[in-house]
Design a protein around this motif. Sequence first.
Motif, PDB file in Angstrom:
ATOM      1  N   PHE A   1     -64.328 -18.820  47.752  1.00  0.00           N
ATOM      2  CA  PHE A   1     -63.911 -19.334  49.063  1.00  0.00           C
ATOM      3  C   PHE A   1     -64.448 -20.752  49.246  1.00  0.00           C
ATOM      4  O   PHE A   1     -63.728 -21.647  49.687  1.00  0.00           O
TER       5      PHE A   1
ATOM      6  N   GLU B   1     -65.719 -26.093  51.016  1.00  0.00           N
ATOM      7  CA  GLU B   1     -64.644 -26.937  51.560  1.00  0.00           C
ATOM      8  C   GLU B   1     -63.793 -26.170  52.566  1.00  0.00           C
ATOM      9  O   GLU B   1     -63.481 -26.672  53.653  1.00  0.00           O
ATOM     10  N   ARG B   2     -63.395 -24.943  52.231  1.00  0.00           N
ATOM     11  CA  ARG B   2     -62.608 -24.136  53.171  1.00  0.00           C
ATOM     12  C   ARG B   2     -63.427 -23.799  54.407  1.00  0.00           C
ATOM     13  O   ARG B   2     -62.922 -23.808  55.531  1.00  0.00           O
TER      14      ARG B   2
ATOM     15  N   ASP C   1     -63.748 -26.904  56.606  1.00  0.00           N
ATOM     16  CA  ASP C   1     -62.465 -27.274  57.211  1.00  0.00           C
ATOM     17  C   ASP C   1     -62.241 -26.499  58.510  1.00  0.00           C
ATOM     18  O   ASP C   1     -61.807 -27.064  59.517  1.00  0.00           O
TER      19      ASP C   1
ATOM     20  N   SER D   1     -60.639 -15.631  57.871  1.00  0.00           N
ATOM     21  CA  SER D   1     -60.056 -16.492  56.843  1.00  0.00           C
ATOM     22  C   SER D   1     -60.608 -16.136  55.464  1.00  0.00           C
ATOM     23  O   SER D   1     -59.860 -16.091  54.483  1.00  0.00           O
TER      24      SER D   1
ATOM     25  N   PHE E   1     -58.520 -14.653  52.302  1.00  0.00           N
ATOM     26  CA  PHE E   1     -58.592 -15.350  51.018  1.00  0.00           C
ATOM     27  C   PHE E   1     -58.874 -14.373  49.875  1.00  0.00           C
ATOM     28  O   PHE E   1     -58.285 -14.463  48.801  1.00  0.00           O
TER      29      PHE E   1
END
Length: 370
Positions: free
Chosen positions: A316, A319-320, A323, A342, A346
Motif C-alpha cells: 500500500f 505515497e497512497r 495522498d 482504502s 487495495f
Amino acid sequence: MDINTKHKIRIKDIIDSMYDWVRVLDRDNNIIFMNKAMTDGLKTLPAGQKCYEILGRTSPCEVCITRKAVFEGKIHEKEEVIGNRTFSVMSSPIKNEDGDIIAVVEVLRDITQLKFLQQKILEQNRKLQDDLNIAKKLQCSLLPKELPEDKINFAFIYKPCEALGGDFLDIFKIDDDHLGLYIADVSGHGVSASMLTVFLRTSLSKDILSPAQALKKLYEEFNTYNFSQDLYITVFYAIINLKERRITYSNAGLNVPPVIFGRDRFELLRVPGIPISNWLDNPVYIEKSMELKPGERLFFYTDGITELKNSSGEQFGEERLLDILLNDRSSPSGTLNRLLESACEFTGTGSAAKIPDDITMALLEIKDGV
C-alpha cells in the motif's frame, strides 16, 4: 485369481497380526471374514451374521458406508461407536477380474484415545480463548478514552492482527497546558507482545515534561527486568504544549516518523533513537521541538498499514497513505476511516478482518482558539 494354500495362510497370518480390526462383507452385508483382533474384541465369530447383527443391532446403520462402497465403487469413511470405544471405519470395494464389485473390506481403527485427547485440546483451547478474551479486554481498556475535547480533535484506529496486539498508543493530560502522546510497536505479536504494551502503559512517566528524559527513564526501568534480548519496544513520544502551540518529541527506534502537515507545511518528525531494550548500557535520546501552526494536523502511525500487500505483492505504501491524508479534510475520525477502507480495498480483503500485521493510527488537530 488362483492363490495357492500356502499363500492364503500367509495373507491370513498377516491380517490376523494386525492391531486394527478387519472384516470382509459380501454385497448383502453378510460377514465373510473377520481377523483375530476383531474376533477377540467382539468375543464372537461371524457365523454368517450381518455386519450390524454382530454389533447387537437389528437394522443397518443410518449411514451404511458398505452399501455406498458397493453402489458407488468408491472408498468411504466414517466414525463408529462400538460399546465404549470409537472407531474410524474405512470401507473399500473389492473387484473381480471383470471389474465387478463382489465384496467390501472394512478396516476399523480404534481412535478412542485420540478422540479423548482431541476433546481435551478443545477444552484447553476454549479456556485459552477465554483467557485471551479477558486479556484483550484488559488491553483495550488501556487505550485512550477521556480526552480534552475542548482543546483537540483526536481519533485513532487500533486493529490488532491477533487477539492481542503488539502496537499500542496513548494520549493523556499531563497538566492544564500539556498533553502526552505516544505510539509504539513492540516485538512480536500475541501474549508476550501485549504484556510489553502493558509495561509501557504503566511504566512511562507521565509527569516528566521532557520526552527524551521520559524515554531514558523508561529504558532504565525496562532493564530492571530480566527480559530476553528478543523483546523490545519501539516508541515515539511527544509532548504538546497547548498554550504555546509547540510540540516536543523524541524517538526510541520507531521506524515510521509521524507527520505534521497543513496548508503551508509538510514535515516528517525524524529523530534517531535506540529501542527500549537491553542492548546498550547508556543510550542517548535526542529531543526536538517545533511550533504548531493553526489548522495543522499531527499523524502518528505504525508500519502495519503501509506494508499491507495486494495479490501482486505490491505494498500500500506511504505515497497512497499520504495522498489520502493530505487531501481529506473531514474530521480526524473520517480521515482515518477512509485510510483504512482504502487500504482494505487495495488488498482486496474488503475489511480489516484478516491483516498480517497490527494497524495503529492516530490523527490530532488542535482546535482554533486554544
